[in-house]
Motif scaffolding. Structure first.
Motif, PDB file in Angstrom:
ATOM      1  N   SER A  34       7.198  49.723   3.448  1.00 49.40           N
ATOM      2  CA  SER A  34       7.569  50.801   2.526  1.00 49.40           C
ATOM      3  C   SER A  34       8.545  51.704   3.269  1.00 49.40           C
ATOM      4  CB  SER A  34       6.359  51.654   2.144  1.00 49.40           C
ATOM      5  OG  SER A  34       5.285  50.861   1.733  1.00 49.40           O
ATOM      6  N   ALA A  35       9.712  51.909   2.677  1.00 49.62           N
ATOM      7  CA  ALA A  35      10.675  52.810   3.319  1.00 49.62           C
ATOM      8  C   ALA A  35      10.136  54.240   3.303  1.00 49.62           C
ATOM      9  CB  ALA A  35      12.017  52.731   2.611  1.00 49.62           C
ATOM     10  N   GLY A  36       9.349  54.555   2.281  1.00 55.69           N
ATOM     11  CA  GLY A  36       8.756  55.895   2.196  1.00 55.69           C
ATOM     12  C   GLY A  36       9.620  56.851   1.401  1.00 55.69           C
ATOM     13  N   GLN A  37       9.113  58.088   1.277  1.00 52.65           N
ATOM     14  CA  GLN A  37       9.781  59.102   0.456  1.00 52.65           C
ATOM     15  C   GLN A  37      11.193  59.386   0.953  1.00 52.65           C
ATOM     16  OE1 GLN A  37       8.160  61.150  -2.148  1.00 52.65           O
ATOM     17  NE2 GLN A  37       6.799  59.390  -2.103  1.00 52.65           N
ATOM     18  N   ALA A  38      11.338  59.623   2.228  1.00 56.48           N
ATOM     19  CA  ALA A  38      12.619  60.100   2.749  1.00 56.48           C
ATOM     20  C   ALA A  38      13.677  58.992   2.756  1.00 56.48           C
ATOM     21  CB  ALA A  38      12.425  60.669   4.149  1.00 56.48           C
ATOM     22  N   LEU A  39      13.333  57.853   3.332  1.00 57.05           N
ATOM     23  CA  LEU A  39      14.352  56.806   3.459  1.00 57.05           C
ATOM     24  C   LEU A  39      14.684  56.143   2.120  1.00 57.05           C
ATOM     25  CD1 LEU A  39      13.548  55.212   6.922  1.00 57.05           C
ATOM     26  CD2 LEU A  39      15.521  56.600   6.298  1.00 57.05           C
ATOM     27  N   ARG A  67      13.823  62.759   7.210  1.00 55.83           N
ATOM     28  CA  ARG A  67      12.374  62.642   7.376  1.00 55.83           C
ATOM     29  C   ARG A  67      11.726  63.616   6.400  1.00 55.83           C
ATOM     30  NH1 ARG A  67      13.430  58.733   9.748  1.00 55.83           N
ATOM     31  NH2 ARG A  67      13.221  58.260  11.964  1.00 55.83           N
ATOM     32  N   VAL A  68      10.463  63.353   6.035  1.00 55.79           N
ATOM     33  CA  VAL A  68       9.749  64.322   5.190  1.00 55.79           C
ATOM     34  C   VAL A  68       9.216  65.469   6.036  1.00 55.79           C
ATOM     35  CG1 VAL A  68       9.073  62.665   3.396  1.00 55.79           C
ATOM     36  CG2 VAL A  68       7.510  63.114   5.310  1.00 55.79           C
ATOM     37  N   TYR A  69       9.341  65.334   7.378  1.00 57.19           N
ATOM     38  CA  TYR A  69       8.862  66.386   8.274  1.00 57.19           C
ATOM     39  C   TYR A  69       9.934  66.674   9.308  1.00 57.19           C
ATOM     40  CZ  TYR A  69       8.003  61.992  10.666  1.00 57.19           C
ATOM     41  OH  TYR A  69       8.157  60.738  11.196  1.00 57.19           O
ATOM     42  N   GLU A  71      10.345  67.102  13.154  1.00 57.26           N
ATOM     43  CA  GLU A  71       9.513  66.696  14.296  1.00 57.26           C
ATOM     44  C   GLU A  71       9.305  67.831  15.299  1.00 57.26           C
ATOM     45  OE1 GLU A  71      12.653  66.097  14.030  1.00 57.26           O
ATOM     46  OE2 GLU A  71      13.618  65.493  15.899  1.00 57.26           O
ATOM     47  N   PHE A  72      10.198  68.819  15.292  1.00 54.76           N
ATOM     48  CA  PHE A  72      10.041  69.941  16.232  1.00 54.76           C
ATOM     49  C   PHE A  72       9.226  71.084  15.637  1.00 54.76           C
ATOM     50  CE2 PHE A  72      13.955  68.090  18.306  1.00 54.76           C
ATOM     51  CZ  PHE A  72      13.263  67.636  19.408  1.00 54.76           C
ATOM     52  N   PHE A  74       7.321  70.806  12.989  1.00 55.16           N
ATOM     53  CA  PHE A  74       6.140  70.166  12.421  1.00 55.16           C
ATOM     54  C   PHE A  74       5.702  70.777  11.092  1.00 55.16           C
ATOM     55  CE2 PHE A  74       2.099  67.896  12.287  1.00 55.16           C
ATOM     56  CZ  PHE A  74       2.608  66.651  12.585  1.00 55.16           C
ATOM     57  N   ILE A  75       6.661  70.843  10.192  1.00 57.84           N
ATOM     58  CA  ILE A  75       6.377  71.226   8.808  1.00 57.84           C
ATOM     59  C   ILE A  75       7.135  70.263   7.893  1.00 57.84           C
ATOM     60  CG2 ILE A  75       5.921  73.688   9.189  1.00 57.84           C
ATOM     61  CD1 ILE A  75       8.848  74.207   8.469  1.00 57.84           C
ATOM     62  N   HIS A  76       6.778  70.302   6.605  1.00 56.15           N
ATOM     63  CA  HIS A  76       7.491  69.464   5.643  1.00 56.15           C
ATOM     64  C   HIS A  76       8.939  69.943   5.510  1.00 56.15           C
ATOM     65  CE1 HIS A  76       3.405  68.365   4.167  1.00 56.15           C
ATOM     66  NE2 HIS A  76       3.990  67.248   3.815  1.00 56.15           N
TER      67      HIS A  76
END
Lengths: 177, 383
Positions: A34-39, A67-69, A71-72, A74-76
């Protein structure tokens, strides 16, 4: 330059494989990711000839690939932001061999593109970027380092050939001044 | 220095989670666990551990994917190829060493994305065995089940009773996608998949991401007040998958060793008296009985106790009150964490429809599944 044939008994590959002690096995490992929401949204964008990033509401970086988040922080991440396809070459490489280590007829030039996306500090190590092929760039451009910092833009495939894939961009090519 | 679980989070527990990538599932579980614990992963967490295996991921060197979705970018993050409960063991050691105060453990599974699951199972066998082309790698479960029944005197009915107990119980658990209203006759009259196991006695597969936050006792009070203590955790591997012939058939010595190690740390001599319930391995019906025996939870007559309803939710010693893996499904390397999660929710009084009364201490036991002979056991409690 081919090595000269040396004396001795040559063993064919099939003879070698018939020797006891060799077990051949070809794994059958297939996946359907699944590529997921973001991709998924990003790939839909490519089909429309658009490069989409996602905004981190805290650090204001626009993440590409999205990304849906963040990484630094750490929020949506929140809004979708279309970024221009233009950017500069961060680094590039010439490859003379393919994935199976076979010698390529025509060397492949690959690069990482720092896109003109908002939210990043000047000179920061992180950026909105894409990894892709470079075309219209010579081996010498890469070897001399001239390629670094070169302004490039995507060369899109014709709309009817786009599939919602990274290959919808054929390559990145230099922007003619 | 005691080690507390200060937060848990999960996303999924469905046969297919098509809407998210595995990274997005990891993030959603992590966000929930950090909110539950009240920790800021970028500030409060000292280290992150992920339990995963490349062929399940479909990504080589998949440990490189671990830090980003769980808040571990540019922070100490390691990956362990093993069951999530083995990661809890690692985190427990790190906290008890004193060098780390807060450690996050995560495991995830997306079996729905593995198109050739059976072939990946086959790939885990010794290459020299693979040339036999045994069609179904689940044959190992059948071999163990037959040997176990012969040794213990348990019958097919006893195995079916486990399926009925766990599948029915799961109807009360929102995480149990494979639960079903099923009768003993239906199980017994269904065709075996691998003798003596019918499809009711083999757990399905489930997509999930689970995240658990551990903290040392001295800092735990900063993170909420729903603490569950890890009193002990241990793990072991038998000869391993490499030498299937040398496995002790009909037994699970790795689980016994893991249990004895965990009990020693937890100060447990009589597990039936000193704990209140257990979440144990049951991806195959016979495994629940075999696990109970190896865990010392009923001697060699566990099937007789099962018959009497001793392991029912209202019985003397409830086993798999969550519905177990037969109801929840197997979540690959997240299976141990899935069962730990159920035990933690029980002890916190947050188990909803499957909540037991007056429970204070529990045993969690996981097996890494075929073709491994690796088990991990934890003892958890509340004050």
């Amino acid at each position: 330059m081919k090595p000269e044939r040396t004396p001795g008994r040559y063993i064919r590959e099939e003879d070698l494989r018939r020797l006891p002690g060799v077990i051949e096995y070809k794994p059958v490992a297939r996946y359907s990711y699944s590529a997921g929401q973001a991709l998924s949204e990003f790939l839909r964008g490519l089909k429309e000839g658009r490069i989409l990033g996602k905004l981190c509401p805290s650090c204001r970086r626009v993440l590409v690939p999205p990304r849906v988040y963040c990484e630094f922080c750490f929020i949506h991440t929140t809004e979708w932001v279309e970024v221009p396809g233009t950017g500069v070459v961060e680094t590039a490489v010439v490859s003379y061999i393919g994935t199976a280590r076979e010698r390529l007829e025509k060397p492949e030039i690959i690069g990482v593109i720092r896109l003109d996306a908002p939210g990043y500090r000047e000179g920061s190590f992180d950026f909105a970027g894409l990894f892709h092929r470079l075309c219209g760039v010579t081996e010498d451009d890469v070897k001399s380092g001239r390629v670094i910092g070169m302004r490039v833009r995507p060369r899109w495939r014709p709309p009817e050939e786009r599939r919602g894939s990274m290959l919808d961009i054929e390559c990145f090519e230099p922007v003619q001044p | 220095m005691r080690v507390a679980v200060v937060g848990v989070g999960w996303y999924g527990f469905k046969p297919v989670v098509p809407e998210l990538s595995f990274r997005e599932m990891m993030f959603e579980a992590a966000v929930r666990a950090y909110e539950d614990a009240g920790v800021d992963p970028r500030r409060d967490v000292d280290a992150f551990i992920s339990c995963q295996e490349d062929f399940w991921e479909g990504v080589a060197i998949s440990n490189e994917f671990a830090p980003e979705p769980i808040g571990g970018a540019l922070r100490p993050t390691i990956t362990i190829t093993g069951d999530g409960l083995q990661c809890v063991g690692q985190a427990y050691m790190m906290v008890r060493s004193g060098a780390f105060k807060v450690v996050v453990v995560e495991a995830h599974a997306k079996p729905s994305s593995i198109v050739t699951l059976q072939e990946v199972y086959e790939l885990s066998l010794d290459p020299f065995i693979r040339t036999l082309k045994i069609p179904n790698p689940l044959f190992q479960a059948g071999l163990d089940a037959v040997a176990y029944m012969r040794r213990s005197g348990a019958s097919r009915e006893h195995l079916a009773m486990v399926a009925v107990k766990n599948k029915t119980r799961g109807l009360l658990n929102p995480r149990a996608s494979y639960s079903a209203k099923v009768t003993l006759d239906e199980v017994l009259n269904s065709k075996p998949v691998v003798y003596p196991l019918t499809r009711y006695e083999i757990a399905g597969f489930t997509d999930v991401a689970i995240n658990v936050v551990l903290a040392s006792e001295d800092v735990a009070r900063r993170f909420g007040d729903k603490h569950v203590w890890i009193d002990g955790v241990w793990w072991a591997t038998e000869v391993g998958t490499g030498v299937i012939e040398w496995h002790e058939w009909g037994r699970m010595p790795s689980m016994k060793t893991a249990a004895l190690g965990a009990y020693k740390l937890a100060g447990i001599e009589d597990p039936l008296r000193q704990t209140d319930f257990a979440e144990v391995e049951d991806r195959f019906s016979y495994m629940e009985l075999l696990a109970l025996e190896e865990l010392g939870l009923g001697g060699d007559g566990v099937h007789r106790l099962l018959e009497q309803g001793y392991y029912n939710p209202g019985g003397g010693y409830p086993v798999n009150p969550s519905g177990g893996s037969l109801s929840i499904g197997v979540t690959l390397e997240a299976t141990g964490l899935s069962r730990l999660l159920e035990a933690i929710l029980q002890l916190r009084g947050e188990a909803g429809g499957v909540q037991l009364k007056d429970v204070r201490r529990a045993i969690v036991a996981s097996w890494r599944g075929p073709p491994t002979y690796t088990s991990a056991v934890a003892v958890v409690s509340k004050d």
